[in-house]
Design a protein around this motif. Structure first.
Motif, PDB file in Angstrom:
ATOM      1  N   GLU A   1       0.825  -1.202   0.000  1.00  0.00           N
ATOM      2  CA  GLU A   1       0.000   0.000   0.000  1.00  0.00           C
ATOM      3  C   GLU A   1       0.862   1.257   0.000  1.00  0.00           C
ATOM      4  O   GLU A   1       0.558   2.235  -0.680  1.00  0.00           O
ATOM      5  CB  GLU A   1      -0.932  -0.010   1.217  1.00  0.00           C
ATOM      6  CG  GLU A   1      -2.074  -0.999   1.118  1.00  0.00           C
ATOM      7  CD  GLU A   1      -2.967  -0.727  -0.073  1.00  0.00           C
ATOM      8  OE1 GLU A   1      -3.245   0.458  -0.365  1.00  0.00           O
ATOM      9  OE2 GLU A   1      -3.379  -1.694  -0.734  1.00  0.00           O
ATOM     10  N   ASN A   2       1.953   1.225   0.761  1.00  0.00           N
ATOM     11  CA  ASN A   2       2.847   2.382   0.792  1.00  0.00           C
ATOM     12  C   ASN A   2       3.467   2.638  -0.576  1.00  0.00           C
ATOM     13  O   ASN A   2       3.537   3.776  -1.048  1.00  0.00           O
ATOM     14  CB  ASN A   2       3.953   2.166   1.828  1.00  0.00           C
ATOM     15  CG  ASN A   2       3.424   2.185   3.246  1.00  0.00           C
ATOM     16  OD1 ASN A   2       2.332   2.683   3.502  1.00  0.00           O
ATOM     17  ND2 ASN A   2       4.179   1.633   4.178  1.00  0.00           N
ATOM     18  N   LEU A   3       3.918   1.552  -1.208  1.00  0.00           N
ATOM     19  CA  LEU A   3       4.505   1.689  -2.539  1.00  0.00           C
ATOM     20  C   LEU A   3       3.474   2.180  -3.547  1.00  0.00           C
ATOM     21  O   LEU A   3       3.764   3.035  -4.387  1.00  0.00           O
ATOM     22  CB  LEU A   3       5.091   0.354  -2.991  1.00  0.00           C
ATOM     23  CG  LEU A   3       6.395  -0.070  -2.325  1.00  0.00           C
ATOM     24  CD1 LEU A   3       6.737  -1.501  -2.691  1.00  0.00           C
ATOM     25  CD2 LEU A   3       7.519   0.865  -2.738  1.00  0.00           C
ATOM     26  N   LYS A   4       2.266   1.646  -3.462  1.00  0.00           N
ATOM     27  CA  LYS A   4       1.219   2.023  -4.412  1.00  0.00           C
ATOM     28  C   LYS A   4       0.867   3.496  -4.266  1.00  0.00           C
ATOM     29  O   LYS A   4       0.694   4.204  -5.263  1.00  0.00           O
ATOM     30  CB  LYS A   4      -0.017   1.151  -4.201  1.00  0.00           C
ATOM     31  CG  LYS A   4      -1.078   1.362  -5.272  1.00  0.00           C
ATOM     32  CD  LYS A   4      -2.192   0.341  -5.161  1.00  0.00           C
ATOM     33  CE  LYS A   4      -3.040   0.591  -3.953  1.00  0.00           C
ATOM     34  NZ  LYS A   4      -4.257  -0.289  -3.941  1.00  0.00           N
ATOM     35  N   ARG A   5       0.777   3.984  -3.028  1.00  0.00           N
ATOM     36  CA  ARG A   5       0.498   5.400  -2.815  1.00  0.00           C
ATOM     37  C   ARG A   5       1.599   6.274  -3.403  1.00  0.00           C
ATOM     38  O   ARG A   5       1.340   7.304  -4.018  1.00  0.00           O
ATOM     39  CB  ARG A   5       0.324   5.691  -1.324  1.00  0.00           C
ATOM     40  CG  ARG A   5      -1.036   5.290  -0.762  1.00  0.00           C
ATOM     41  CD  ARG A   5      -1.249   5.928   0.608  1.00  0.00           C
ATOM     42  NE  ARG A   5      -0.268   5.460   1.572  1.00  0.00           N
ATOM     43  CZ  ARG A   5      -0.455   4.430   2.391  1.00  0.00           C
ATOM     44  NH1 ARG A   5      -1.586   3.747   2.337  1.00  0.00           N
ATOM     45  NH2 ARG A   5       0.476   4.061   3.246  1.00  0.00           N
TER      46      ARG A   5
END
Length: 624
Positions: A605-609
């Motif tokens: 999720e962090n990478l996607k954001r």
């Protein structure tokens, strides 16, 4: 962001980020602090991360620990004395009430006289550090200056002017606003003594008092008190709200950040692409979200099938509710709504939009021809007949005259055809990529990887089809160099005109004392046959031949170029794209992308954001 010491810099940073930062009596910031603020949904837990050289990334679940973690990193980089270090600390705050995603770099304040434990070159060291960060043209300098200070004499302003002499990338956060002098309203607007008319302007911020700090007043309450302070103080009456409050400062910084990204192309775009590539590479290495290659392939195949079905439906004129005409009876009449929808040349009604482009081509081609029955054109024909004297019998024009006249018309065919190819290609690229994004609508870890790859395949396929289409149309136009037709329209038009001309002559003989109309219309063109000399009759024969034949050519070219564009860009491209997309990946590659265990979700999720934010910034820059 670069500021002086003891001017309320910590309060400004706290107001922007919503977290409490370290404070000190002397020099507080001893290392560059890169503060990144990220807004998160309300259903997620707030947290922060911090890292520096020698200390790996640490997750902070309680914001009250941030001060201690910053202090630990500062000691790690600059030691326990009062010296400074050029090595940065990276602090990222994920909060629910952050107004806009921002990145600020807090730099040490300028210190002229070293104190105990500081290097004798502390002033030179800090100035060099500050100049390192503010020198790039992409940097925006936020000065924090007390309201009672003359802005023009601020040392930070003078330092920034060395790299930004016209002050185009500087703004001022006016701190300690509760201690303002007379005329503060004008000063904030760049008017009067001690003010600066900066391009990016000034924003006043209310600092927390020591008592409020000791009482640990929440930042939400501080923002409320700040708004109340400006509303209740007569000195700020008539001052636009854009100059008042930390909320306005955040908005101003966010807007400046967006505009700066647009204005620093192409270097920012190149850096963004590298960073996106790096982040996507990291994301690709994470386990996909399915448990087997069979599940993975079935999901991908379903998406490609849906893509194929939507394209087929749009090509054959089947439109779902989302693409139907939407009439808002309160604002638009039925006719106005239909006109508005028809003017959208890039909606998904593929059959309808292609037909409109074919009509445009027909109109352009029709308008490109000369008006063959004009007096100017008749003069040109008579000139050619005169040149032809001695070559053919009188009143019997040579075929070479028609060929010469037709050659002048033939040069006009290419542009409408090229325009149709370009219009077809542009539309196909827009609508096929648009449909692709609609099919992959769910936010998944693999969405951007797959769409990026499939977009390349689709655009490459369209470009290849365009090239082949252009080649065939070029050959088709070359065949039109020969003057030839078996189309009955040509002789029908010629015979009708001659028949009308004969009827006119017969009427003249029968009605010698009555005026007979000499103008008549056949097949959309008007002809005047009155008082024709022998030479003019011969010229009329040529004009009739040119008109009739060019109408044949027009119909022939429009049909052929439309068919070729449809064949290459629709039949051989859009309708068979699914076969290319289905073989774009191996099942092993898809399985690697889509698998995703639960313990990796947070990292994903962090990478996607991060990827989403950078791609959004990249798109904004490319569309600027």
């Amino acid at each position: 962001m670069k500021c002086l010491q003891k001017v309320g810099k910590s309060s400004v940073l706290e107001a922007l980020s919503g977290v409490q930062l370290p404070r000190a009596q002397n020099i507080c910031t001893r290392c560059p602090l890169e503060l990144r603020m990220k807004n998160i949904p309300f259903n997620q837990t707030e947290y922060a991360t911090i890292r520096c050289e020698g200390i790996p990334e640490i997750k902070i679940n309680k914001f009250s620990e941030i001060m201690k973690r910053i202090t630990d990193c500062t000691v790690q980089l600059a030691g326990a004395t009062n010296n400074v270090s050029s090595k940065p600390i990276y602090l990222t705050v994920y909060k629910k009430d952050i107004q806009a995603d921002l990145t600020l770099i807090d730099l040490p304040g300028i210190t002229r006289n070293p104190i105990d434990g500081q290097s004798k070159t502390i002033y030179k060291d800090i100035v060099e550090l500050i100049e390192h960060y503010i020198k790039p043209q992409t940097a925006i300098v936020l000065h924090v200056i007390p309201s009672s200070v003359d802005f023009t004499t601020s040392e930070s302003i003078q330092l920034a002017k060395k790299n930004d002499p016209h002050c185009e990338r500087q703004l001022i956060a006016v701190s300690k606003i509760d201690k303002f002098d007379k005329g503060i309203g004008e000063k904030l607007q760049g008017i009067g003594p001690g003010s600066m008319a900066l391009k990016l302007g000034c924003v006043a911020v209310l600092n927390r008092t020591q008592e409020e700090i000791d009482q640990n007043i929440p930042f939400d309450e501080m923002r409320r008190r700040e708004q109340q302070f400006f509303r209740s103080n007569e000195a700020f009456e008539g001052v636009s709200e854009q100059y008042l409050g930390s909320g306005q400062l955040v908005k101003r910084l966010a807007l400046i950040q967006q505009e700066r990204i647009r204005s620093t192309l192409p270097s920012i775009i190149d850096e963004l692409k590298k960073e996106i590539k790096s982040k996507k590479s990291e994301l690709k290495q994470m386990p996909p979200s399915v448990t087997s290659e069979i599940d993975c392939w079935a999901l991908y195949a379903d998406l490609i099938k849906k893509y194929r079905e939507i394209i087929n439906a749009r090509v054959y004129g089947v439109y779902d509710n989302d693409t139907q005409l939407k009439i808002e009876t309160t604002d638009l009449s039925r006719t106005d709504a239909r006109t508005q929808m028809s003017n959208d040349r890039f909606d998904e009604r593929i059959a309808f939009q292609l037909y409109n482009r074919q009509k445009d081509c027909r109109e352009k081609l029709h308008n490109s021809f000369t008006h063959f029955f004009s007096s100017e054109y008749q003069k040109r024909v008579l000139e050619l007949l005169e040149e032809n004297a001695g070559v053919a019998l009188p009143n019997f024009p040579s075929f070479s005259i028609v060929e010469r006249l037709y050659r002048a018309e033939q040069n006009k065919f290419r542009k409408p055809c090229e325009d149709l190819i370009e219009s077809y290609t542009e539309y196909c690229k827009v609508v096929l990529i648009k449909i692709l994004n609609e099919v992959f609508v769910e936010e998944t870890s693999y969405k951007y990887l797959i769409i990026h790859k499939l977009t390349d395949i689709i655009l490459r396929a369209i470009d290849e089809s365009e090239e082949r289409c252009s080649y065939d149309i070029k050959k088709m136009l070359e065949t039109e160099q020969r003057v030839f037709t078996l189309n009955h329209y040509y002789m029908d038009a010629v015979n009708k005109i001659k028949q009308k001309y004969q009827e006119y002559n017969n009427s003249i003989k029968l009605n010698q004392h009555t005026k007979v109309p000499s103008t008549f219309m056949i097949n959309d063109f008007v002809i005047d046959v009155s008082s024709l000399s022998n030479e003019q009759q011969a010229a009329l024969d040529v004009q009739i031949a040119m008109t009739a034949y060019c109408h044949v050519v027009e119909k022939r070219i429009v049909d052929q170029v439309s068919q070729l564009c449809y064949y290459w860009l629709i039949t051989r491209c859009a309708l068979v794209l699914d076969s290319k997309l289905s073989s774009a990946f191996t099942s092993a590659v898809l399985f690697e992308w889509m698998r995703e265990p639960i313990d990796q979700q947070q990292k994903r999720e962090n990478l996607k954001r991060s990827i989403h934010a950078m791609e959004k910034a990249l798109a904004m820059g490319q569309n600027a």
